[in-house]
Design a protein around this motif. Structure first.
Motif, PDB file in Angstrom:
ATOM      1  N   PHE A  76       0.835  -1.206   0.000  1.00  0.00           N
ATOM      2  CA  PHE A  76       0.000   0.000   0.000  1.00  0.00           C
ATOM      3  C   PHE A  76       0.870   1.257   0.000  1.00  0.00           C
ATOM      4  O   PHE A  76       0.673   2.163  -0.830  1.00  0.00           O
ATOM      5  CB  PHE A  76      -0.921  -0.010   1.224  1.00  0.00           C
ATOM      6  CG  PHE A  76      -1.489   1.339   1.564  1.00  0.00           C
ATOM      7  CD1 PHE A  76      -2.500   1.903   0.795  1.00  0.00           C
ATOM      8  CD2 PHE A  76      -1.001   2.072   2.648  1.00  0.00           C
ATOM      9  CE1 PHE A  76      -3.022   3.157   1.100  1.00  0.00           C
ATOM     10  CE2 PHE A  76      -1.510   3.319   2.962  1.00  0.00           C
ATOM     11  CZ  PHE A  76      -2.524   3.865   2.182  1.00  0.00           C
ATOM     12  N   CYS A  83       2.850   1.601  -3.340  1.00  0.00           N
ATOM     13  CA  CYS A  83       2.011   2.028  -4.469  1.00  0.00           C
ATOM     14  C   CYS A  83       1.618   3.493  -4.333  1.00  0.00           C
ATOM     15  O   CYS A  83       1.536   4.219  -5.337  1.00  0.00           O
ATOM     16  CB  CYS A  83       0.771   1.146  -4.563  1.00  0.00           C
ATOM     17  SG  CYS A  83       1.104  -0.534  -5.150  1.00  0.00           S
ATOM     18  N   MET A  84       1.386   3.931  -3.093  1.00  0.00           N
ATOM     19  CA  MET A  84       1.093   5.350  -2.871  1.00  0.00           C
ATOM     20  C   MET A  84       2.294   6.202  -3.275  1.00  0.00           C
ATOM     21  O   MET A  84       2.142   7.253  -3.913  1.00  0.00           O
ATOM     22  CB  MET A  84       0.753   5.566  -1.396  1.00  0.00           C
ATOM     23  CG  MET A  84       0.097   6.894  -1.105  1.00  0.00           C
ATOM     24  SD  MET A  84      -1.567   6.990  -1.806  1.00  0.00           S
ATOM     25  CE  MET A  84      -2.118   8.552  -1.112  1.00  0.00           C
ATOM     26  N   ARG A 136      -3.357   8.003  -6.837  1.00  0.00           N
ATOM     27  CA  ARG A 136      -3.376   8.052  -5.374  1.00  0.00           C
ATOM     28  C   ARG A 136      -4.758   7.664  -4.849  1.00  0.00           C
ATOM     29  O   ARG A 136      -4.866   6.882  -3.892  1.00  0.00           O
ATOM     30  CB  ARG A 136      -3.002   9.457  -4.892  1.00  0.00           C
ATOM     31  CG  ARG A 136      -1.583   9.865  -5.201  1.00  0.00           C
ATOM     32  CD  ARG A 136      -1.260  11.237  -4.598  1.00  0.00           C
ATOM     33  NE  ARG A 136      -0.157  11.887  -5.294  1.00  0.00           N
ATOM     34  CZ  ARG A 136       0.438  13.004  -4.885  1.00  0.00           C
ATOM     35  NH1 ARG A 136       0.027  13.601  -3.772  1.00  0.00           N
ATOM     36  NH2 ARG A 136       1.430  13.539  -5.574  1.00  0.00           N
ATOM     37  N   THR A 193      -5.255   3.930  -5.217  1.00  0.00           N
ATOM     38  CA  THR A 193      -4.509   3.191  -4.204  1.00  0.00           C
ATOM     39  C   THR A 193      -5.254   3.201  -2.872  1.00  0.00           C
ATOM     40  O   THR A 193      -5.355   2.182  -2.183  1.00  0.00           O
ATOM     41  CB  THR A 193      -3.105   3.799  -4.019  1.00  0.00           C
ATOM     42  OG1 THR A 193      -2.402   3.744  -5.264  1.00  0.00           O
ATOM     43  CG2 THR A 193      -2.318   3.031  -2.964  1.00  0.00           C
TER      44      THR A 193
END
Length: 458
Positions: free
Chosen positions: A231, A234-235, A403, A406
């Motif tokens: 998480f 990916c952000m 964003r 995600t």
């Protein structure tokens, strides 16, 4: 063994504050220096993300050393002093290579070495500090330490920007950059001296706490912590798509002066130290996942705000907004690792998280640089309702969208690891904006209050 004496807390905060001078005076202006040297969008993107990628890979070295050496503290101190020596030659690049491709390439190479020392230090530092700070006060302590780091970073950003701006006005921009890198090197060396006074302890890692990077990856479907790592990574991928190019957008597209650039960068830091301790207290009370949820959705909006106006004061407001919620997001992300990982596994998990994060940040920045170099100048015409056309507008829009995606799809995959009080998102937001005024001469009072705390070993 967890302990945090008054003297130890002061030394850790002092080390962070001295390091913050380097962050404000040097790291903040790496991208601006790359633009000054004539870097292309791809080079500026590589400057922002290739060295951190190399540094993240080097964390595996720091992780293995932390499990084998007798003194984590001594290894950290030596690496800090080497890092200071690497900052010194950065200011000499325009005198040796002039400006252009070779100069920017030399800058990328030196900063890559610089980030190798960061990668070496990070797992050992996190492992040792995690042993020293009691779990019940980590949020408060890191909020306090990060607040003072933000204050000093703000001073560094402001002082360096002021100096560079006036040297640029006198036609001596190279001298301005060289001076701030010299100050940053001296400050980093001093932070190593301060850290040498922090207590040390031998780390014992049993065999059942050792696992390979591949074993870490394959647990993604079942491990709460690994889901959290993906998480966060990916952000940061979505953020890196546009993040490295804001400096080029401001200095080239918007034609901001170094003084205006300084105000924009300083606004982020100003916002951070205004709310950092509040976020730390809320982290201890309500957990880190809820803070990640609130701040994550709000920072997803940030790149889209750049499409509203290019006026300097709107940009400053945007950065104030960004600083408030990135402060909470980053603090909660760091504290989540301390909560989720046991002491013997801490260095290894920090290293593996950094590797995954570094790869995705590099890919995001590379993709962003590729997009901007391939798009024509009028590519952002549909988005240029309130601002001038620029291919960077496409990056800002894509970054914001990714964003949000995600947050929607990956945030629900992991859970809080501590038993904490429940609070709704809007209530948390009200608390952080009203818990303490943004302005107020509370710094000295807070410093005295915290320095008197003496936590016994648990």
């Amino acid at each position: 063994m967890n302990f945090l004496s008054t003297k130890t807390s002061k030394d850790i905060v002092k080390e962070g504050a001295l390091d913050a001078v380097k962050i404000g005076a040097a790291e903040t202006y790496f991208s601006a220096f790359g633009v000054f040297l004539g870097g292309t969008p791809l080079q500026v993107g590589a400057l922002a993300t290739l060295p951190p990628l190399i540094g993240s890979m080097f964390q595996s070295v720091g992780m293995r050393l932390s499990e084998r050496i007798a003194s984590r503290r001594e290894a950290i101190v030596r690496a800090m002093k080497i890092q200071a020596m690497l900052v010194l030659p950065i200011g000499l690049i325009p005198y040796i290579f002039g400006r252009g491709w070779w100069a920017v390439s030399a800058l990328i190479m030196i900063i890559s070495l610089y980030h190798m020392t960061i990668g070496f230090i990070a797992p050992m530092w996190n492992s040792l500090i995690g042993d020293l700070i009691p779990p019940t006060s980590r949020g408060e302590f890191f909020g306090f330490r990060n607040k003072w780091m933000s204050i000093v970073t703000f001073a560094g950003v402001f002082g360096a920007g002021y100096l560079i701006h006036h040297c640029n006005a006198s036609g001596m921009t190279e001298i301005g950059f060289a001076a701030v890198f010299l100050v940053a090197a001296l400050s980093r060396y001093s932070s190593g001296v301060a850290f040498s006074r922090v207590p040390d302890a031998v780390l014992h890692v049993p065999d059942d706490s050792k696992f390979t990077f591949w074993q870490f990856i394959v647990r993604a479907r079942h491990s709460n912590f690994v889901k959290f790592v993906f998480f966060i990574s990916c952000m940061n991928f979505a953020t890196a798509l546009s993040g490295p190019y804001f400096a080029m957008y401001m200095l080239k597209e918007l034609a901001f002066s170094y003084q205006e650039y300084m105000f924009v960068v300083a606004a982020v830091v100003l916002a951070q130290f205004s709310v950092m301790r509040a976020w730390g207290s809320l982290s201890d009370q309500f957990g880190n996942r809820q803070i990640l949820k609130v701040c994550g959705f709000l920072v997803s909006l940030n790149p889209l705000l750049w499409l509203v106006s290019s006026n300097i004061w709107w940009v400053v407001f945007t950065q104030l907004y960004s600083g408030i919620f990135w402060a909470g997001f980053n603090l909660a992300a760091a504290n989540f690792v301390f909560d989720a990982v046991t002491a013997p596994k801490r260095a290894r998990c920090f290293a593996y998280q950094s590797i995954i994060n570094g790869v995705l940040v590099f890919l995001g920045s590379t993709l962003g640089g590729y997009i901007t170099t391939r798009l024509p100048q009028d590519a952002g015409q549909a988005l240029a309702i309130f601002v001038e056309e620029s291919p960077f507008l496409i990056l800002f829009a894509i970054s914001g969208l990714l964003r949000f995606m995600t947050m929607i799809f990956l945030l629900p995959t992991f859970a809080e690891v501590r038993r904490v009080q429940k609070i709704r998102s809007h209530q948390l937001l009200i608390r952080v904006t009203s818990l303490r005024p943004l302005w107020g001469a509370t710094f000295g009072v807070l410093a005295n209050r915290y320095s008197r705390r003496d936590t016994s070993p648990e």
